[in-house]
Design a protein around this motif. Structure first.
Motif, mmCIF file in Angstrom:
data_model
loop_
_atom_site.group_PDB
_atom_site.id
_atom_site.type_symbol
_atom_site.label_atom_id
_atom_site.label_comp_id
_atom_site.label_asym_id
_atom_site.label_seq_id
_atom_site.Cartn_x
_atom_site.Cartn_y
_atom_site.Cartn_z
ATOM 1 N N THR A 80 0.835 -1.203 0.000
ATOM 2 C CA THR A 80 0.000 0.000 0.000
ATOM 3 C C THR A 80 0.867 1.249 0.000
ATOM 4 O O THR A 80 2.085 1.189 0.170
ATOM 5 C CB THR A 80 -0.925 0.047 1.234
ATOM 6 N N GLU A 114 -2.237 4.679 4.066
ATOM 7 C CA GLU A 114 -3.377 3.772 3.986
ATOM 8 C C GLU A 114 -3.356 2.748 5.115
ATOM 9 O O GLU A 114 -2.301 2.223 5.464
ATOM 10 C CB GLU A 114 -3.386 3.074 2.626
ATOM 11 N N TYR A 139 -11.024 2.789 -0.019
ATOM 12 C CA TYR A 139 -10.770 3.415 1.277
ATOM 13 C C TYR A 139 -11.722 4.575 1.544
ATOM 14 O O TYR A 139 -12.157 5.270 0.617
ATOM 15 C CB TYR A 139 -9.336 3.957 1.341
ATOM 16 N N TRP A 169 -11.837 8.224 2.526
ATOM 17 C CA TRP A 169 -10.829 9.254 2.257
ATOM 18 C C TRP A 169 -10.956 10.379 3.285
ATOM 19 O O TRP A 169 -11.827 11.240 3.201
ATOM 20 C CB TRP A 169 -11.013 9.785 0.845
ATOM 21 N N SER A 174 -4.278 0.456 -3.386
ATOM 22 C CA SER A 174 -3.628 -0.734 -2.816
ATOM 23 C C SER A 174 -3.874 -1.958 -3.687
ATOM 24 O O SER A 174 -4.622 -1.933 -4.661
ATOM 25 C CB SER A 174 -4.113 -1.017 -1.394
ATOM 26 N N PHE A 218 -7.896 5.853 4.052
ATOM 27 C CA PHE A 218 -6.834 6.630 3.426
ATOM 28 C C PHE A 218 -6.832 7.990 4.114
ATOM 29 O O PHE A 218 -7.750 8.789 3.935
ATOM 30 C CB PHE A 218 -7.084 6.783 1.929
#
Length: 421
Positions: A232, A236, A261, A263, A280, A318
């Motif tokens: 990643t 993350e 993710y 964010w 990722s 993230f």
């Protein structure tokens, strides 16, 4: 006769007094010659300095010694209720214990399946895929190896990531490019409780990342073709419940798996308006070696075969620019092109909070204003307020349970409104 008896009594008293005086004097004389260690009645606990270097590294380094990766019987993840095997983390154990007869597993919220082993995020990913994938419980769990870049700027997120995923990941491979700042911190005791799962590598240049896996492979023992590799970015944190499911079950998922993710920006209290970021890659050892020739950098260029996470149930977090303002500036200046781009936007009037002159740099006050008012680093994009006590995916569990450690990521300390939420 009476006078004679009095004289004897006086002599006896004087003799006893002299003997007592002799004993007392001898005691203090001996004490002065060999003074004992006298402890004070009040003692203070002293804390060892974190800057005390270990005699030798307790984490793994390249070519130091072999790393044995052991599997665990999947049966240990389950509990038995009246001949029903139930996944411990997904089962409402207290509810089942209250029942006199429990013939089936009672699942916790956000868990599915007859054994309560399928978390919501996986259940929804399988529905979204719209193709049947045969699921089979493994007799031994997969091993998960997680590779990510580290630096002095990523200390915070590295701590969160390793602490959060320790119970799912078997080995963390931390690599640093043209620096050894993280190695020094590890030697000073950073992440000490997890050193037995950390392999640290120092690379001379970014080009060396291409051969990173081949370099590490020589040191890893008992690795299987279906074990999992995760690579990643620096900001993350994958969802641990999804990783645990991948450890326990065989299913013919199309590789690579990408994670969607949540964010966050500046902290988990602000969300980017795009809400999610797809990033990722999760692959098996066989896929990495046979298809990508062991080059982990190629994972960034692959097309998703299977996606974990959607707009409401996320495959992880993230957290962009999740650091203190000084470190955010360091991160911007490290990537000089990004710094020039954002400074240009700020100077063009996009940011109304501060009037920057052409020669002025982006300073701590500028970053603090952006965080306080929920404005993205470009100076024009409004961020979305997240609600800590209402959002199920507000932050990783480690942060939820250790708010005191990184409170500035859990609450907007620059805004008074957060104190009254």
């Amino acid at each position: 006769m009476f006078t004679h008896r009095c004289s004897i009594r006086r002599a006896t008293i004087w003799l006893i007094a002299c003997l007592q005086l002799f004993v007392i004097t001898s005691y203090f004389f001996l004490q002065d010659a060999n003074p004992p260690a006298i402890k004070p009645s009040v003692q203070f606990l002293t804390q060892q300095s974190n800057l005390t270097t270990q005699k030798g590294p307790t984490f793994f380094t390249l070519y130091q010694n072999e790393i044995q990766l052991n599997s665990t019987l999947t049966r240990s993840y389950y509990i038995d209720f009246n001949s029903s095997l139930c996944y411990h983390n997904g089962t409402d154990v207290k509810r089942m214990q209250r029942s006199y007869i429990s013939w089936k597993c009672e699942c916790m919220p956000n868990y599915h399946g007859s054994d309560c082993s399928q978390p919501e995020v996986i259940w929804r990913a399988l529905l979204a895929y719209r193709k049947r994938l045969p699921l089979k419980e493994r007799s031994e769990d997969r091993k998960i190896i997680y590779l990510f870049e580290v630096s002095d700027i990523t200390m915070t997120i590295s701590d969160i990531r390793v602490s959060e995923l320790n119970n799912a990941v078997d080995l963390f491979i931390l690599y640093e490019i043209a620096s050894n700042s993280m190695e020094k911190q590890l030697r000073y005791g950073f992440l000490k409780q997890y050193h037995r799962k950390i392999l640290y590598l120092r690379l001379d240049s970014r080009n060396d990342v291409k051969n990173l896996w081949k370099t590490c492979l020589k040191q890893l023992k008992s690795l299987q073709n279906d074990d999992i590799i995760i690579h990643t970015g620096s900001n993350e944190v994958p969802n641990i419940v999804a990783l645990k499911y991948l450890k326990l079950y065989d299913f013919k998922f199309p590789e690579p798996i990408l994670l969607r993710y949540r964010w966050s920006v500046f902290g988990f209290f602000w969300l980017h308006p795009n809400k999610t970021k797809l990033s990722s890659a999760i692959v098996t050892v066989k896929y990495l070696e046979n298809i990508l020739d062991g080059d982990v950098t190629e994972l960034k260029n692959t097309t998703a075969g299977f996606i974990i996470g959607d707009l409401n149930h996320f495959g992880g977090w993230f957290c962009e620019f999740c650091n203190d303002p000084g470190k955010i500036i360091d991160e911007l200046t490290l990537y000089n092109d990004k710094y020039k781009q954002y400074k240009s936007l700020l100077l063009n009037g996009a940011l109304k909070l501060n009037n920057l002159s052409k020669n002025q740099v982006i300073d701590v006050n500028t970053i603090e204003d952006l965080i306080e008012n929920g404005i993205y680093i470009d100076g024009k994009t409004d961020l979305v307020k997240a609600h800590r006590f209402r959002d199920n995916y507000f932050a990783p569990a480690f942060l939820q349970e250790n708010t005191w450690k990184y409170d500035y990521l859990m609450m907007n300390i620059y805004s008074k409104m957060d104190y009254y939420e």
